[in-house]
Motif scaffolding. Structure first.
Motif, mmCIF file in Angstrom:
data_model
loop_
_atom_site.group_PDB
_atom_site.id
_atom_site.type_symbol
_atom_site.label_atom_id
_atom_site.label_comp_id
_atom_site.label_asym_id
_atom_site.label_seq_id
_atom_site.Cartn_x
_atom_site.Cartn_y
_atom_site.Cartn_z
ATOM 1 N N UNK A 1 20.306 12.129 50.543
ATOM 2 C CA UNK A 1 19.306 13.150 50.204
ATOM 3 C C UNK A 1 19.323 13.435 48.702
ATOM 4 N N UNK B 1 17.910 10.484 46.738
ATOM 5 C CA UNK B 1 16.454 10.424 46.809
ATOM 6 C C UNK B 1 15.828 11.422 45.843
ATOM 7 N N UNK C 1 11.622 18.040 49.615
ATOM 8 C CA UNK C 1 12.503 18.247 50.766
ATOM 9 C C UNK C 1 12.194 17.224 51.864
ATOM 10 N N UNK D 1 10.699 14.352 51.647
ATOM 11 C CA UNK D 1 10.997 13.008 51.148
ATOM 12 C C UNK D 1 12.508 12.750 51.214
ATOM 13 N N UNK D 2 13.277 13.713 50.713
ATOM 14 C CA UNK D 2 14.734 13.574 50.742
ATOM 15 C C UNK D 2 15.249 13.529 52.174
ATOM 16 N N UNK E 1 15.310 10.180 53.637
ATOM 17 C CA UNK E 1 16.483 9.415 53.196
ATOM 18 C C UNK E 1 17.715 9.830 54.002
ATOM 19 N N UNK E 2 17.811 11.144 54.299
ATOM 20 C CA UNK E 2 18.918 11.656 55.112
ATOM 21 C C UNK E 2 18.878 11.038 56.510
ATOM 22 N N UNK F 1 17.360 8.282 57.413
ATOM 23 C CA UNK F 1 17.628 6.840 57.294
ATOM 24 C C UNK F 1 19.123 6.570 57.229
ATOM 25 N N UNK F 2 19.818 7.338 56.405
ATOM 26 C CA UNK F 2 21.257 7.151 56.252
ATOM 27 C C UNK F 2 21.968 7.339 57.591
ATOM 28 N N UNK F 3 21.601 8.400 58.315
ATOM 29 C CA UNK F 3 22.238 8.658 59.612
ATOM 30 C C UNK F 3 21.887 7.571 60.617
ATOM 31 N N UNK G 1 23.919 4.421 59.946
ATOM 32 C CA UNK G 1 25.326 4.548 60.358
ATOM 33 C C UNK G 1 25.443 4.557 61.880
ATOM 34 N N UNK H 1 19.662 17.040 65.920
ATOM 35 C CA UNK H 1 20.254 17.395 64.632
ATOM 36 C C UNK H 1 19.256 17.197 63.485
ATOM 37 N N UNK I 1 16.720 19.952 63.339
ATOM 38 C CA UNK I 1 17.335 21.180 62.793
ATOM 39 C C UNK I 1 17.597 21.025 61.301
ATOM 40 N N UNK I 2 17.994 19.804 60.881
ATOM 41 C CA UNK I 2 18.284 19.557 59.464
ATOM 42 C C UNK I 2 17.029 19.781 58.615
ATOM 43 N N UNK J 1 16.429 23.449 58.313
ATOM 44 C CA UNK J 1 17.438 24.052 57.436
ATOM 45 C C UNK J 1 17.136 23.746 55.966
ATOM 46 N N UNK J 2 16.718 22.510 55.685
ATOM 47 C CA UNK J 2 16.417 22.127 54.302
ATOM 48 C C UNK J 2 15.168 22.851 53.802
ATOM 49 N N UNK K 1 15.856 26.398 52.597
ATOM 50 C CA UNK K 1 16.512 26.612 51.296
ATOM 51 C C UNK K 1 15.708 25.973 50.162
#
Lengths: 184, 184
Positions: free
Chosen positions: A146, A149, B139, B141-142, B145-146, B148-150, B153, B172, B175-176, B179-180, B183
């Motif tokens: 994140x 990016x 947010x 866009x990022x 990437x979050x 994709x990373x998860x 993995x 998750x 919810x992520x 949450x993002x 903020x």
């Protein structure tokens, strides 16, 4: 020079060149010339061009990890903020080389190995700084993606035209990590 | 065949091959052979090998966007969840080809252009689904990437040995995003 010294010297030259061009344009001949050795001797230290490129990309990833380490002895939140600020600085200063490292490393394999090493090292650092256990790794690891990016998008805009300051970006990324950990 | 039809046919063959191997191993000769045309004629439609690879990678990115579109008429949270589930499915089914698309596209340039197109398309979809304005783009866009990373993995672990179910991952990620955005 020992074999290790020579390998380090050659990788170091490759790293300097990587600042100016993508990895697939890294010329083994130029590297050998700069080291004052023959192309043949270079291949004594690295079995082939791909192996050399691979060593340079791995070193570039380690350099990012090293350059973004927060100072010792900071409070956890400060350490996270300092890491984010240093990471943004790194991406901003060496954007092309960073892009080549992350998105161009497929040129030396299927891709993703060095990026995985980079993200894992940064995620483990975050766990250590915040004293979190392995359960939090998928969140910390995803959060590095994140931050990457955002840093890449932020640094794509010329300085002076950016809609957010570095401080605002850092503060957001710190809050984003807290928010993601809260919904773990 | 019109010129466009022929280009589409050749890119389609490249796409099928991309499921089995990274882009830099995509052989123009094999593609031409499968299309029943000469290598020379292929270069009538694409000026060089890089241009052909580029067209294939761009098509692969568009395919991911298309394959992960949520159904029409869902409630916003459901649409986000369906997008995440389809995205995980896509990455899981075609992990090597996805890795090559994201981390190997540097082989056809400095890297990052197609990934940027992919993430931007997915982020804009999220904004549309949630009826958010452009302020939320960094947010969203990022967050892609979050996710994709998860997903990368999660899909690296063989089925049956994964510590979290697809449903838990999807919940998750939804919810992520909330949450993002909170903020922002």
């Amino acid at each position: 020079m020992t074999q290790d010294d020579r390998r380090r010297q050659l990788v170091g030259i490759g790293l300097r060149m990587l600042v100016e061009r993508p990895i697939q344009e890294l010329s083994v001949d130029e590297v050998a010339r700069e080291a004052g050795i023959s192309r043949g001797l270079l291949f004594h230290y690295f079995p082939n061009k791909t192996a050399f490129h691979d060593a340079v990309v791995a070193a570039a990833a380690r350099r990012v990890v090293r350059n973004t380490a927060p100072d010792e002895g900071l409070a956890p939140a400060e350490a996270v903020a300092q890491f984010v600020a240093r990471y943004y600085g790194q991406v901003d200063r060496r954007r092309d080389s960073y892009l080549a490292l992350v998105f161009g490393s497929g040129a030396v394999g299927l891709g993703g190995e060095h990026v995985e090493g980079l993200r894992l090292a940064m995620a483990e650092r975050i766990l250590a700084v915040l004293d979190l256990d392995g359960d939090a790794l998928p969140v910390a690891h995803g959060w590095t993606a994140y931050v990457e990016d955002r840093a890449l998008r932020w640094s794509a805009v010329p300085e002076g035209e950016r809609s957010r300051t570095l401080e605002e970006e850092v503060a957001h990324c710190v809050r984003a990590l807290e928010a993601l950990l809260a919904v773990r």
